[in-house]
Design a protein around this motif. Structure first.
Motif, PDB file in Angstrom:
ATOM      1  N   LYS A  68      36.623  45.767  43.958  1.00 43.94           N
ATOM      2  CA  LYS A  68      36.794  44.470  44.133  1.00 43.94           C
ATOM      3  C   LYS A  68      35.845  43.728  43.264  1.00 43.94           C
ATOM      4  N   GLN A  69      34.331  44.101  43.359  1.00 45.53           N
ATOM      5  CA  GLN A  69      33.499  43.397  42.327  1.00 45.53           C
ATOM      6  C   GLN A  69      33.890  43.701  40.950  1.00 45.53           C
ATOM      7  N   VAL A  70      34.356  44.599  40.515  1.00 46.22           N
ATOM      8  CA  VAL A  70      34.498  44.738  38.961  1.00 46.22           C
ATOM      9  C   VAL A  70      35.922  44.121  38.554  1.00 46.22           C
ATOM     10  N   GLU A  71      36.740  43.907  39.589  1.00 40.01           N
ATOM     11  CA  GLU A  71      37.901  43.080  39.286  1.00 40.01           C
ATOM     12  C   GLU A  71      37.670  41.731  39.213  1.00 40.01           C
ATOM     13  N   ALA A  72      36.885  41.174  40.075  1.00 39.79           N
ATOM     14  CA  ALA A  72      36.317  39.767  40.098  1.00 39.79           C
ATOM     15  C   ALA A  72      35.736  39.400  38.506  1.00 39.79           C
ATOM     16  N   TYR A  73      34.821  40.274  38.218  1.00 41.19           N
ATOM     17  CA  TYR A  73      34.178  40.220  36.985  1.00 41.19           C
ATOM     18  C   TYR A  73      35.356  39.997  35.729  1.00 41.19           C
ATOM     19  N   LEU A  74      36.409  41.033  35.806  1.00 42.77           N
ATOM     20  CA  LEU A  74      37.351  41.205  34.696  1.00 42.77           C
ATOM     21  C   LEU A  74      38.242  40.096  35.110  1.00 42.77           C
ATOM     22  N   HIS A  75      38.388  39.475  36.076  1.00 36.89           N
ATOM     23  CA  HIS A  75      39.204  38.357  36.286  1.00 36.89           C
ATOM     24  C   HIS A  75      38.753  37.076  35.308  1.00 36.89           C
ATOM     25  N   ILE A  76      37.507  37.075  35.477  1.00 38.69           N
ATOM     26  CA  ILE A  76      36.704  35.709  34.726  1.00 38.69           C
ATOM     27  C   ILE A  76      36.981  36.167  33.026  1.00 38.69           C
ATOM     28  N   GLN A  77      36.882  37.504  32.687  1.00 42.35           N
ATOM     29  CA  GLN A  77      37.023  37.897  31.488  1.00 42.35           C
ATOM     30  C   GLN A  77      38.469  37.507  30.957  1.00 42.35           C
ATOM     31  N   GLN A  78      39.379  37.788  31.925  1.00 41.34           N
ATOM     32  CA  GLN A  78      40.794  37.508  31.366  1.00 41.34           C
ATOM     33  C   GLN A  78      40.938  36.039  31.216  1.00 41.34           C
ATOM     34  N   MET A  79      40.180  35.108  31.564  1.00 40.79           N
ATOM     35  CA  MET A  79      40.299  33.780  31.689  1.00 40.79           C
ATOM     36  C   MET A  79      39.845  33.406  30.285  1.00 40.79           C
ATOM     37  N   MET A  80      38.772  34.079  29.925  1.00 44.81           N
ATOM     38  CA  MET A  80      38.199  33.722  28.431  1.00 44.81           C
ATOM     39  C   MET A  80      38.815  34.368  27.421  1.00 44.81           C
ATOM     40  N   MET A  81      39.737  35.587  27.703  1.00 41.30           N
ATOM     41  CA  MET A  81      40.308  36.354  26.596  1.00 41.30           C
ATOM     42  C   MET A  81      41.770  36.224  26.804  1.00 41.30           C
ATOM     43  N   HIS A 113      44.137  43.102  29.176  1.00 45.42           N
ATOM     44  CA  HIS A 113      44.980  43.636  30.114  1.00 45.42           C
ATOM     45  C   HIS A 113      44.269  44.719  30.827  1.00 45.42           C
ATOM     46  N   VAL A 114      44.239  44.538  32.614  1.00 45.17           N
ATOM     47  CA  VAL A 114      43.382  45.429  33.098  1.00 45.17           C
ATOM     48  C   VAL A 114      44.415  46.256  34.214  1.00 45.17           C
ATOM     49  N   GLU A 115      44.069  47.568  34.120  1.00 51.20           N
ATOM     50  CA  GLU A 115      44.807  48.591  35.043  1.00 51.20           C
ATOM     51  C   GLU A 115      43.995  49.392  35.865  1.00 51.20           C
ATOM     52  N   VAL A 116      44.192  48.773  37.023  1.00 54.96           N
ATOM     53  CA  VAL A 116      43.333  49.809  38.224  1.00 54.96           C
ATOM     54  C   VAL A 116      44.169  50.795  39.011  1.00 54.96           C
ATOM     55  N   ASP A 117      44.079  52.176  38.753  1.00 56.81           N
ATOM     56  CA  ASP A 117      44.959  53.171  39.222  1.00 56.81           C
ATOM     57  C   ASP A 117      44.166  54.042  40.185  1.00 56.81           C
ATOM     58  N   LEU A 118      44.286  53.741  41.509  1.00 63.37           N
ATOM     59  CA  LEU A 118      43.239  54.427  42.468  1.00 63.37           C
ATOM     60  C   LEU A 118      44.228  55.283  43.496  1.00 63.37           C
ATOM     61  N   PRO A 119      43.931  56.437  43.852  1.00 67.06           N
ATOM     62  CA  PRO A 119      44.639  56.939  45.218  1.00 67.06           C
ATOM     63  C   PRO A 119      44.175  55.988  46.517  1.00 67.06           C
ATOM     64  N   SER A 120      44.998  55.544  47.386  1.00 70.37           N
ATOM     65  CA  SER A 120      44.668  54.818  48.368  1.00 70.37           C
ATOM     66  C   SER A 120      43.690  55.649  49.420  1.00 70.37           C
ATOM     67  N   ASP A 121      43.865  56.898  49.401  1.00 71.71           N
ATOM     68  CA  ASP A 121      42.915  57.665  50.175  1.00 71.71           C
ATOM     69  C   ASP A 121      41.554  57.561  49.824  1.00 71.71           C
ATOM     70  N   LEU A 122      41.498  57.230  48.791  1.00 72.95           N
ATOM     71  CA  LEU A 122      39.846  57.217  48.096  1.00 72.95           C
ATOM     72  C   LEU A 122      39.334  55.882  48.166  1.00 72.95           C
ATOM     73  N   LEU A 123      40.013  54.824  48.886  1.00 71.01           N
ATOM     74  CA  LEU A 123      39.261  53.551  48.770  1.00 71.01           C
ATOM     75  C   LEU A 123      38.060  53.594  49.647  1.00 71.01           C
ATOM     76  N   HIS A 124      38.226  54.356  50.849  1.00 75.08           N
ATOM     77  CA  HIS A 124      37.141  54.237  51.715  1.00 75.08           C
ATOM     78  C   HIS A 124      35.903  55.191  51.574  1.00 75.08           C
ATOM     79  N   LYS A 158      43.263  40.846  20.384  1.00 75.14           N
ATOM     80  CA  LYS A 158      44.356  40.893  20.775  1.00 75.14           C
ATOM     81  C   LYS A 158      44.615  42.340  21.557  1.00 75.14           C
ATOM     82  N   ASP A 159      45.706  42.289  22.295  1.00 71.38           N
ATOM     83  CA  ASP A 159      46.041  43.716  22.947  1.00 71.38           C
ATOM     84  C   ASP A 159      44.914  44.625  23.294  1.00 71.38           C
ATOM     85  N   CYS A 160      43.946  44.037  24.085  1.00 76.39           N
ATOM     86  CA  CYS A 160      42.510  44.498  24.572  1.00 76.39           C
ATOM     87  C   CYS A 160      43.054  44.931  25.965  1.00 76.39           C
TER      88      CYS A 160
END
Length: 619
Positions: free
Chosen positions: A461-474, A478-489, A514-516
């Motif tokens: 969540k912390q890194v997604e919040a940071y990249l969300h700001i970068q997406q507004m500036m760039m 494109h950001v892709e987060v690929d995580l197994p749900s069983d590893l979230l905890h 472009k295309d970052c």
């Protein structure tokens, strides 16, 4: 030559100093004839018999003291345990809401009561004992309404109404003592010992109850069974001179009128008294809780071997002394001299400071040679451990200081951004409000209340919040987060993904608009949990970066911290190693020239093997 001469001269002086007293001693013993030899043997035997009786007393004293300390430790655990504190201090609108917490507290008390009071000590009639652990609650506790009405000396939670008339409870309430000890028989006619202390709130000091720990005196019986006196008896008394345990008197029998009990003025010592027409030696010790331990042994027991020793000693003294003198000198030469050399060597500052090696000795005696070799190895190990501990402590404090500095400004900015967000919402500027909220989330997760470990879900969540700001500036990020749900905890070291994502944005896309693309994923391998941050930027030399991570020292950390990269990759790498071990940290993966950068974070993983289902989130 000088060193060799010094060794020889020192060797000669030591032998002469030891040989002369030995020779004089042997001549003296021969001159005193068999009577002197018999006298010495008699004294040795009598002293040995006395020492065995004293050791029996010490053995009983130490083990009873251990039992008392163990009971105190159980009570102290209840007094200081934060979980139990929370259960006792919780408040409820309705009494039935406290049922779950009441059962939880009862389960904790049951677990404590199952701890073994004392080991069996090999006694055939002593079974393994258990504690009686109970809490008598004051009305100030939130669990008071659900507690049992009438107190019973078994493990449980009770109201303190039944205890108001008890002398020990009144003494504890008046504050005469912090811990009260007493003895009584249980409802099942079992002899018991108890201790009690007041439980006060760790938060505001309010009195919320009384912690009571009890134990069956059968455990004490096991101690005395394994320290029986050949003649005489033991006596354990409480502060009122009532019997707690004795082979001669009954439980709770008042022996305060006995002459040798009245004569016990000091905390410990030995007195001689007449008992049953014969002189007895009374050895006594006072325990920390005021109880007294007495060992009563007849004086005749200490001189029972006098006649036999006199007859045997008269016949064998002369020959034994001659043989002993011969072998004693051999022992001095072969054992004492090498040990003296070793002591002299280790007293040299150059050896202790590891400036010179410990001199090697080959005496032919295994124990002496092994002692010399092990001490030399110990000096090497201690020197290495001191250097390693000092280096790691300096590095740990430096990293903690940097982490503290990094948390101070975000804390201030988070409060400021919250104000800006409110103003943006009031003015209808939703886009500004969204940016401010994302930036505030970055700082909020960055603070993390100063904790070192954080769940993978919160880290993402912390890194997604940071990249969300970068997406507004760039425009084309494109950001892709690929995580197994069983590893979230799964818990990971705090703030390890955002510095790597920041490097990708600032350095990887410095010449690309472009295309970052940035991809974050997680997986399990044999070595542990592996987090991957990959971008399609300008890339880097993976081999060179891995070499820098391995070789860069803590004092050069500032040189590796890239501009604008937050903590820097070396800081992330070293924090992971300090908290997880040297086998973990960062590693750069070669993805080919011009294909971008891929950094993997290897962390320790504890838990069940997760499933293969994955939840993929696109930001």
């Amino acid at each position: 030559m000088v060193s060799r001469f010094r060794k020889r001269s020192g060797h000669a002086r030591l032998l002469s100093r030891l040989s002369l007293p030995i020779f004089v001693l042997i001549v003296t013993f021969i001159a005193l004839f068999a009577t002197a030899a018999s006298y010495i043997l008699i004294r040795v035997q009598n002293d040995h018999t006395l020492k065995m009786a004293e050791q029996s007393t010490k053995f009983v004293y130490r083990n009873i003291e251990y039992q008392i300390n163990t009971m105190n430790n159980v009570a102290a655990f209840l007094m200081s345990n934060q979980s139990i504190e929370n259960l006792l201090m919780s408040t409820y609108e309705k009494p039935f809401e406290a049922v779950s917490d009441l059962y939880t507290l009862e389960a904790n008390l049951q677990n404590l009561s199952l701890l073994s009071l004392l080991n069996d000590f090999g006694s055939g009639n002593n079974v393994q004992q258990s504690y009686v652990v109970s809490v008598a609650l004051e009305p100030g506790s939130g669990l008071y309404a659900m507690a049992t009405e009438h107190f019973s000396p078994i493990t449980g939670i009770y109201k303190n109404n039944d205890l108001q008339h008890q002398k020990w409870f009144q003494s504890l309430s008046r504050g005469d003592r912090q811990i009260v000890w007493w003895t009584q028989k249980s409802d099942a006619d079992t002899a018991m010992i108890y201790s009690a202390r007041k439980k006060t709130s760790l938060k505001d000091g309010r009195n919320v109850g009384t912690v009571i720990v009890g134990a069956d005196t059968g455990s004490i019986r096991g101690i005395f069974d394994n320290a029986k006196l050949d003649e005489g008896f033991h006596l354990l008394l409480d502060e009122s001179d009532r019997v707690i345990y004795s082979e001669r008197y009954d439980f709770l029998e008042d022996v305060s009128e006995l002459s040798y009990v009245r004569a016990l003025a000091d905390a410990q010592g030995t007195i001689i008294t007449k008992l049953d027409g014969e002189n007895h030696r009374v050895m006594f010790e006072t325990l920390d809780n005021g109880w007294k331990l007495l060992s009563v042994v007849p004086e005749s027991h200490f001189s029972r071997y006098t006649l036999a020793i006199s007859l045997i000693g008269a016949a064998t003294a002369a020959a034994a002394l001659l043989i002993a003198g011969f072998w004693l000198r051999q022992i001095v030469v072969r054992v004492t001299v090498p040990i003296t050399r070793l002591v002299t060597a280790i007293q040299r500052p150059e050896v202790v400071e590891f400036k010179e090696p410990l001199p090697y000795q080959n005496t032919g005696i295994y124990e002496v040679d092994e002692l010399n070799q092990k001490f030399a190895a110990m000096l090497v190990t201690i020197h290495g451990l001191i250097e390693k501990s000092f280096t790691e402590e300096v590095e740990r404090r430096q990293l903690q200081l940097e982490l503290l500095h990094a948390q101070i400004n975000p804390h201030f900015l988070y409060n400021t951004l919250d104000l800006i967000n409110c103003r943006a919402i009031m003015s209808g500027d939703q886009e500004t409000s969204q940016i401010v909220r994302s930036l505030a989330n970055v700082f909020r997760y960055g603070l993390n209340r100063g904790e070192t470990w954080i769940t993978l879900d919160e880290e993402i969540k912390q890194v997604e919040a940071y990249l969300h700001i970068q997406q507004m500036m760039m425009d084309d990020l494109h950001v892709e987060v690929d995580l197994p749900s069983d590893l979230l905890h799964v818990t990971v070291v705090h703030l390890i993904l955002q510095p790597l994502a920041e490097n990708a944005v600032i350095h990887g896309f410095a010449d690309r608009k472009k295309d970052c693309r940035i991809a974050i994923s997680a997986r399990l391998e044999r070595e542990g949990l592996v987090l991957s941050v990959e971008d399609n930027g300008r890339g880097c030399d993976a081999e060179q970066m891995n070499r820098q991570l391995r070789q860069q020292s803590a004092r050069d950390m500032g040189e590796l911290n890239e501009a604008g990269s937050g903590y820097g990759t070396l800081n992330v790498h070293r924090r992971i190693q300090l908290h997880g071990g040297e086998n973990y940290g960062l590693r750069y993966i070669d993805v080919g020239e011009g294909a971008g950068t891929r950094v993997e974070i290897v962390l320790p993983y504890y838990g069940k093997q997760p499933g293969k289902r994955k939840d993929v989130a696109h930001v």
